[in-house]
Motif scaffolding. Structure first.
Motif, PDB file in Angstrom:
ATOM      1  N   ALA A 114       0.809  -1.069   0.131  1.00  0.00           N
ATOM      2  CA  ALA A 114       0.136   0.064  -0.143  1.00  0.00           C
ATOM      3  C   ALA A 114       0.807   1.298   0.125  1.00  0.00           C
ATOM      4  CB  ALA A 114      -0.915  -0.197   1.378  1.00  0.00           C
ATOM      5  N   GLY A 115       1.828   1.312   0.745  1.00  0.00           N
ATOM      6  CA  GLY A 115       2.889   2.236   0.878  1.00  0.00           C
ATOM      7  C   GLY A 115       3.485   2.656  -0.387  1.00  0.00           C
ATOM      8  N   SER A 116       3.965   1.249  -1.089  1.00  0.00           N
ATOM      9  CA  SER A 116       4.422   1.718  -2.441  1.00  0.00           C
ATOM     10  C   SER A 116       3.674   2.202  -3.427  1.00  0.00           C
ATOM     11  CB  SER A 116       5.111   0.323  -3.100  1.00  0.00           C
ATOM     12  OG  SER A 116       6.124  -0.171  -2.202  1.00  0.00           O
ATOM     13  N   ALA A 117       2.268   1.591  -3.418  1.00  0.00           N
ATOM     14  CA  ALA A 117       1.337   1.947  -4.372  1.00  0.00           C
ATOM     15  C   ALA A 117       1.062   3.514  -4.274  1.00  0.00           C
ATOM     16  CB  ALA A 117       0.160   1.164  -4.375  1.00  0.00           C
ATOM     17  N   ALA A 118       0.704   3.981  -2.994  1.00  0.00           N
ATOM     18  CA  ALA A 118       0.811   5.292  -2.783  1.00  0.00           C
ATOM     19  C   ALA A 118       1.633   6.415  -3.078  1.00  0.00           C
ATOM     20  CB  ALA A 118       0.272   5.257  -1.238  1.00  0.00           C
ATOM     21  N   ALA A 119       2.964   5.844  -2.862  1.00  0.00           N
ATOM     22  CA  ALA A 119       4.094   6.609  -3.367  1.00  0.00           C
ATOM     23  C   ALA A 119       4.083   6.854  -4.768  1.00  0.00           C
ATOM     24  CB  ALA A 119       5.380   6.017  -2.700  1.00  0.00           C
ATOM     25  N   ARG A 120       3.827   5.787  -5.634  1.00  0.00           N
ATOM     26  CA  ARG A 120       3.966   5.579  -7.154  1.00  0.00           C
ATOM     27  C   ARG A 120       2.886   6.449  -7.500  1.00  0.00           C
ATOM     28  NH1 ARG A 120       5.287   0.219  -6.753  1.00  0.00           N
ATOM     29  NH2 ARG A 120       3.150  -0.299  -6.648  1.00  0.00           N
ATOM     30  N   ARG A 121       1.518   6.611  -6.970  1.00  0.00           N
ATOM     31  CA  ARG A 121       0.530   7.194  -7.388  1.00  0.00           C
ATOM     32  C   ARG A 121       0.607   8.884  -7.085  1.00  0.00           C
ATOM     33  NH1 ARG A 121      -5.499   4.433  -6.799  1.00  0.00           N
ATOM     34  NH2 ARG A 121      -5.793   6.772  -6.640  1.00  0.00           N
ATOM     35  N   ALA A 122       1.524   8.843  -6.082  1.00  0.00           N
ATOM     36  CA  ALA A 122       1.832  10.529  -5.983  1.00  0.00           C
ATOM     37  C   ALA A 122       2.889  10.831  -6.599  1.00  0.00           C
ATOM     38  CB  ALA A 122       2.088  10.618  -4.394  1.00  0.00           C
ATOM     39  N   GLY A 123       3.634   9.861  -7.722  1.00  0.00           N
ATOM     40  CA  GLY A 123       4.364  10.436  -8.450  1.00  0.00           C
ATOM     41  C   GLY A 123       5.966  10.057  -8.245  1.00  0.00           C
ATOM     42  N   PHE A 124       6.238   8.926  -7.411  1.00  0.00           N
ATOM     43  CA  PHE A 124       7.515   8.738  -6.851  1.00  0.00           C
ATOM     44  C   PHE A 124       7.920   7.280  -7.423  1.00  0.00           C
ATOM     45  CE2 PHE A 124       6.159  11.827  -3.880  1.00  0.00           C
ATOM     46  CZ  PHE A 124       7.119  12.798  -3.742  1.00  0.00           C
ATOM     47  N   THR A 125       8.978   7.093  -7.520  1.00  0.00           N
ATOM     48  CA  THR A 125       9.629   5.551  -7.880  1.00  0.00           C
ATOM     49  C   THR A 125       9.595   4.935  -6.712  1.00  0.00           C
ATOM     50  OG1 THR A 125      10.489   6.541  -9.640  1.00  0.00           O
ATOM     51  CG2 THR A 125      10.975   4.316  -9.322  1.00  0.00           C
ATOM     52  N   ALA A 126       8.832   3.659  -6.278  1.00  0.00           N
ATOM     53  CA  ALA A 126       9.248   3.099  -5.138  1.00  0.00           C
ATOM     54  C   ALA A 126      10.228   2.305  -5.104  1.00  0.00           C
ATOM     55  CB  ALA A 126       7.813   2.422  -4.775  1.00  0.00           C
ATOM     56  N   ALA A 127      11.124   2.373  -4.093  1.00  0.00           N
ATOM     57  CA  ALA A 127      12.245   1.501  -4.020  1.00  0.00           C
ATOM     58  C   ALA A 127      11.841   0.016  -3.280  1.00  0.00           C
ATOM     59  CB  ALA A 127      13.384   2.061  -3.184  1.00  0.00           C
ATOM     60  N   ALA A 128      12.764  -0.998  -3.183  1.00  0.00           N
ATOM     61  CA  ALA A 128      12.450  -2.042  -2.323  1.00  0.00           C
ATOM     62  C   ALA A 128      12.348  -1.949  -0.969  1.00  0.00           C
ATOM     63  CB  ALA A 128      13.803  -3.155  -2.626  1.00  0.00           C
ATOM     64  N   PRO A 129      11.720  -2.734  -0.106  1.00  0.00           N
ATOM     65  CA  PRO A 129      11.609  -2.471   1.217  1.00  0.00           C
ATOM     66  C   PRO A 129      13.080  -2.733   2.001  1.00  0.00           C
ATOM     67  CG  PRO A 129      10.461  -4.326   0.789  1.00  0.00           C
ATOM     68  CD  PRO A 129      10.941  -3.816  -0.691  1.00  0.00           C
TER      69      PRO A 129
END
Ligand SMILES: Cc1cc2nc3c(=O)[nH]c(=O)nc-3n(C[C@H](O)[C@H](O)[C@H](O)COP(=O)(O)OP(=O)(O)OC[C@H]3O[C@@H](n4cnc5c(N)ncnc54)[C@H](O)[C@@H]3O)c2cc1C
Length: 1016
Positions: A487-502
């Protein structure tokens, strides 16, 4: 001896710090890290309250916000906090708390007599009983109100300060348990601006209630493990990582209490409540108003109680609360426990009890058999498991003394003999888990019933929102972490960021759990109606029998049953009781649970103080006071002010010995016969620029604007979507694409918002820019036959001759050496000029006008004179002569409605009701007695002969009424049914003393109907 129920070791409390507190007048001791609830239990205090209706002794049931019983009055005097949940109050030295609902004390409560009549006081008792004699209602009401409610609000002003903060973020994560922490880490690692809010004093969520690190390290599988270590070790590392991220803001002690449209959420942060009053510095609480691009809801789940006879006895607790009190607070909640469950999670509590050295007499499991990993461990620990059985009753009044257990029949819907009595002083119950979905529901989502998990889970997201972990119905720790991270990664992506590995790849050891079997109400040998109270909502004393009764009496909708029984009222808000209540209603009605539906989750699910809501907007700051640039001059010259919206406007300028009427008469005569001057700075001013400015004006005003020449002014009326007049004013064309719109004083902000709303939502293609310039300009209105002379004396660059500067035109030049826009417009019907200068120069120009006008006896006048002068001319005031139900046709202003263009409200003018001829019309009224001034708002009750029999026809009401010194008589404007069809007819107007005054219906224009004076 103090802290007799404190375990010898363990917990997240600081045993070296001893804190003293007083509960119900008695002094106790606790430790830093305790809540008031854990400290009370540590001291062996089990009865903490009396119930609201039956005044039954009540103990602590839960360990968090869902606590229904331990609602206390915290502190005294001005700092008193009513309805504080003892489970949420962090202990501090010197804390003072008292029980509510008990008099003279919880141990001896006179109102407990109500308990003897419990059977004859079911749901609806008050509605049915206090009906007769009818006249006694007021007396009943007085006592019912006295008995109602929980704590008492302080009578003195709140000495604390409260703060408000507006914030924007990319991802707001609600809940700092494993799911929320994983989400915040994922979004934070991607570089997003993250806010992580949790209502508890530290992060970790339900992991805080697991066994401490050392215990888990010895046997990681018993409480789950993350990366081979205890879950709390992972929490500590995660929080440290987040704290080191510059774009992450951590908000502990912060409850997200509202989820509104456009991802706008409100958070109440408690800043000092955990400190002793003497150490509290700065604001007590802060409300964050957050606009989040994305929201992750990781709000966890709440354990459900089981509904069985006398399940409210002190010592009956949620299994999760028993775990929390032992593991988090080092408290021994009992000495011999019975665990009563319909699922596997309570078996963890059984194991934890044994580890804490507390005897477990048995686990009573309503399922046919219990074979999962956890039951097997429990068996191995030597604890008896009584499967296919239920607790049908609880022994003991002040504290659990034992339970009666019976076996379920083959259908699981009835119980069979024999009754087995088990002695115990603690019952740890678990009826399953309810995901905390209220914020999802407030966001517009519709929770769905999941029959496999026997709970409501979030439905489709209605906004940019993601649910994760237990809040989504995923109860296993591994799932919580995986979902949180996703959820955190998806939210960041939708906010325009590239989500890194946990950064913490979670390797989780979970114990596999067997499915739960729903048990909404425990069958009683006596049936629901005759069984001892089986409480569903402990806070509101709502029992299963009340819900059954409500259904029998026709309250079949859950929303009606809720109101009839009071289920989910108060601070409870359905947290513990509602799902059981809904299921019982469904069962009684023969429906399934989804068909019965849920009640509405409104903000605030968890109480928020009034102080936090009000913030710093108190006293003088409650509503800003707006003063014009000329305010000080008005004070120096004796003005009496009136409030118009937020503005202070001079009402009239009395001279020695004058009252309102004398001053206004003098001001009116002076203006009509010489020259008057009025501060008109408060009129709303909107600067409109852009190539589509004319289109905008055409669409918001009823008349046409294409042919307005530069330097000319035009009056306009604005309608709302219903075709009703909402504002009026004069707009001037300053350039090809440049206009200055004026609005009413009180309507300025509304009109600005209205125009912006249409531009931003419906007409984004229009190239028009609006700027509110109300405060930028000071405006003096110089009116009367002498006005031209005054202006001409101190102006440069403007030709004031009638031909060069006609009525409804605008010129620019210097007034008293200051650049000015001068508009020849008139609200008095006189020759008049509005002089607009930069606000900073306002006083200089005003004083120069006064000086230049001295030889013409220039007279300052206030709003009252302005009202009289405009009423003499029949000019309307929006909001006084209109009330949101009046069209321009009603006002007799058909001339202002263009036939060949579209505008807001046009179609509504064609509706049958709006277009009918016999609506109320604005007309003039002339009283038979010229000295009789009608009351504004006075009802027009019928024809003037006074011979109708009651009920007399109500024809309308007086909207404006004055004594006109110029006309030497009273005048009034009124809205009268078919008024224009009644010209000359006589009507009666009721007076406050019961008498009636007769008047004739007349034209609205009482003076200079041809407009010769203003055009001169
Ligand atoms: C049925 C069940 C089975 C389980 N089985 C296992 C298992 O096998 N192994 C295991 O290790 N664990 C198990 N657990 C425990 C598991 O660890 C938890 O379910 C898990 O911790 C949930 O994580 P979460 O982050 O979703 O919620 P939580 O840890 O409950 O965290 C939610 C947080 O949100 C906060 N919050 C809620 N509302 C608000 C609000 N409005 N504003 C601010 N904060 C708010 C709460 O204070 C809390 O801190 C089980 C739990 C349950 C219920």
């Amino acid at each position: 001896m103090s802290q007799i129920c404190r375990l010898p070791a363990g917990g997240r409390i600081d045993r070296r710090t001893r804190l003293h507190f007083t509960f119900n007048g008695k002094r106790y001791e606790g430790h830093a890290g305790d809540t008031l609830a854990s400290a009370l239990l540590a001291n062996g205090v089990h009865v903490v309250a009396r119930s609201w209706k039956y005044h039954r002794p009540r103990g602590i049931v839960a360990s968090g916000v869902e606590e229904p019983n331990a609602v206390v009055q915290l502190e005294t005097g001005a700092r008193a906090v009513p309805n504080a949940r003892a489970t949420e109050v962090m202990l501090y030295d010197g804390l003072v708390a008292n029980s509510v609902n008990a008099w003279p004390s919880v141990d001896f409560d006179l109102m407990a007599v109500a308990g003897f009549f419990a059977r004859i006081m079911p749901a609806g008792f008050y509605y049915k009983t206090f009906m007769w004699p009818k006249s006694f209602w007021r007396r009943y009401e007085h006592y019912i109100r006295k008995g109602a409610g929980l704590g008492t609000a302080p009578a003195e002003p709140d000495p604390d300060r409260y703060d408000k903060m507006n914030a924007h973020c990319d991802v707001l994560v609600v809940g700092g348990g494993p799911a929320g922490l994983a989400a915040a880490l994922a979004a934070g690692n991607a570089g997003a601006r993250v806010i992580l809010a949790d209502e508890q004093n530290e992060f970790g969520g339900s992991l805080l209630s697991q066994r401490d690190i050392a215990a888990v390290a010895a046997d990681p599988a018993s409480d789950g493990s993350i990366g081979g270590a205890s879950p709390m070790a992972w929490v500590t590392r995660a929080v440290a990582r987040l704290a080191a991220m510059p774009e992450v803001r951590l908000l502990p002690r912060s409850t997200v209490f509202g989820y509104h449209d456009h991802n706008f959420l409100t958070i109440a942060e408690r800043l000092t409540d955990h400190l002793p009053p003497a150490e509290r510095k700065g604001p007590r609480e802060r409300v964050w108003r957050v606009r989040a691009k994305e929201v992750v809801l990781a709000t966890g789940a709440q354990e459900r109680p089981l509904v069985f006879a006398n399940n409210d006895r002190p010592g009956v607790m949620l299994a999760s609360a028993v775990s929390a009190f032992m593991n988090r607070y080092g408290v021994q909640p009992g000495t011999r426990a019975v665990v009563f469950t319909n699922n596997d999670s309570a078996y963890r509590t059984a194991l934890r009890l044994v580890t804490a050295g507390i005897e477990v007499a048995a686990v009573v499991d309503s399922r046919r058999a219990a074979h999962g990993d956890l039951p097997e461990r429990v068996r191995k620990a030597g604890i008896e498991i009584i499967a296919n059985a239920v607790v049908v009753d609880v022994r003991g009044t002040w504290r659990v003394a034992g339970v009666d257990v019976m076996t379920l029949d083959a259908n699981g819907t009835a119980v069979t003999e024999p009754v087995t009595r088990i002695d115990c002083d603690l019952v740890a119950m678990s009826g399953g888990w309810s995901p905390v979905v209220h914020l999802h529901a407030q966001s517009g989502g519709k929770p769905q019933y999941d029959a496999n998990k026997a709970c409501f889970v979030p439905g489709a997201s209605a906004q940019n929102e993601h649910s994760a972990g237990a809040a989504k119905g995923s109860f296993m720790l591994g799932d919580c972490l995986t979902e949180g991270e996703a959820a955190g990664s998806a939210a960041a992506r939708r906010a325009g960021f590239t989500a890194a590995a946990p950064s913490f790849p979670p390797t989780v050891v979970d114990v596999v759990e067997e499915p739960l079997v729903p048990l909404w109400v425990v069958p009683s040998p006596k049936g629901i109606a005759r069984a001892p109270k089986q409480f569903v909502d402990l806070q509101n004393d709502v029992a299963a029998s009340d819900i059954e009764l409500a259904a029998r009496e026709g309250y079949q909708s859950i929303e009606h049953a809720k109101r009839y029984t009071a289920m989910g009222f108060g601070t409870e808000q359905g947290k513990l009781g509602n799902i059981n209540g809904m299921a019982i209603l469904a069962q009684v009605l023969g429906n399934d649970l989804p068909a019965t539906g849920t009640t509405t989750f409104r903000p605030n699910y968890t109480p928020v103080t009034f102080g936090a809501i009000a913030g710093p907007d108190l006293g003088e700051s409650f509503d800003p006071i707006r003063k014009t640039a000329l305010h000080e001059w008005h004070i120096e010259h004796g003005a009496v002010f009136e409030n118009v919206g937020q503005w202070k406007r001079p009402w009239y300028f009395p001279r020695k010995g004058e009252d309102l009427h004398a001053a206004v008469a003098r001001e009116c005569l002076a203006t009509r016969n010489g020259v008057g001057i009025m501060d008109a700075s408060t009129l709303g001013k909107i600067d409109i620029q852009g190539p589509d400015a004319v289109t905008l004006l055409n669409w918001v005003y009823t008349n046409a604007w294409d042919n307005l020449r530069i330097g000319r002014c035009r009056y306009g009326i604005m309608l709302d979507e219903n075709g009703m007049v909402m504002d009026d004013g004069v707009t001037t064309r300053l350039g090809e694409d440049h206009f200055l719109m004026t609005t009413t004083t009180g309507g300025a902000a509304r009109v600005m918002a209205w125009l912006e709303r249409w531009l931003q939502t419906e007409w984004p293609e229009l190239k028009v820019y609006l700027t509110s310039v109300t405060d930028h300009w000071a405006t003096a209105s110089v009116a009367g036959p002498g006005s031209r002379n005054v202006l001409a004396d101190i102006c440069e660059g403007i030709d004031f001759s009638a031909d060069a500067f006609p009525f409804m035109s605008s010129r620019e030049g210097l007034v008293a050496g200051v650049p000015a826009r001068v508009m020849r417009i008139s609200f008095s019907g006189e020759r008049a000029y509005e002089v607009n200068v930069c606000a900073n120069e306002g006083r200089h120009v005003w004083e120069s006008l006064m000086e230049a006008g001295a030889k013409y006896d220039i007279t300052p006048y206030g709003t009252e004179t302005m009202h009289v002068l405009r009423a003499e001319k029949g000019f309307i005031i929006v909001g006084q002569d209109t009330d949101g139900s009046i069209t321009p046709v009603d006002l007799g202003m058909n001339w202002i409605i263009a036939k060949d263009k579209d505008f807001l409200g046009r179609r509504s003018l064609l509706r049958t009701d709006t277009a009918r001829a016999n609506r109320k019309h604005l007309v003039g009224l002339l009283t038979d007695d010229p000295n009789a001034v009608l009351p504004e708002g006075g009802q027009i009750v019928g024809s003037g002969n006074g011979k109708e029999r009651p009920p007399v026809p109500m024809l309308g009401h007086v909207t404006s009424s004055y004594f006109s010194a110029n006309l030497k008589r009273s005048i009034a404007l009124a809205l009268v049914l078919d008024g224009r069809g009644r010209m000359g007819e006589r009507v009666r107007v009721s007076m406050p003393n019961g008498s009636a005054v007769t008047a004739a219906i007349a034209n609205t224009v009482f003076l200079d109907p041809g407009g010769a004076r203003q055009n001169a």
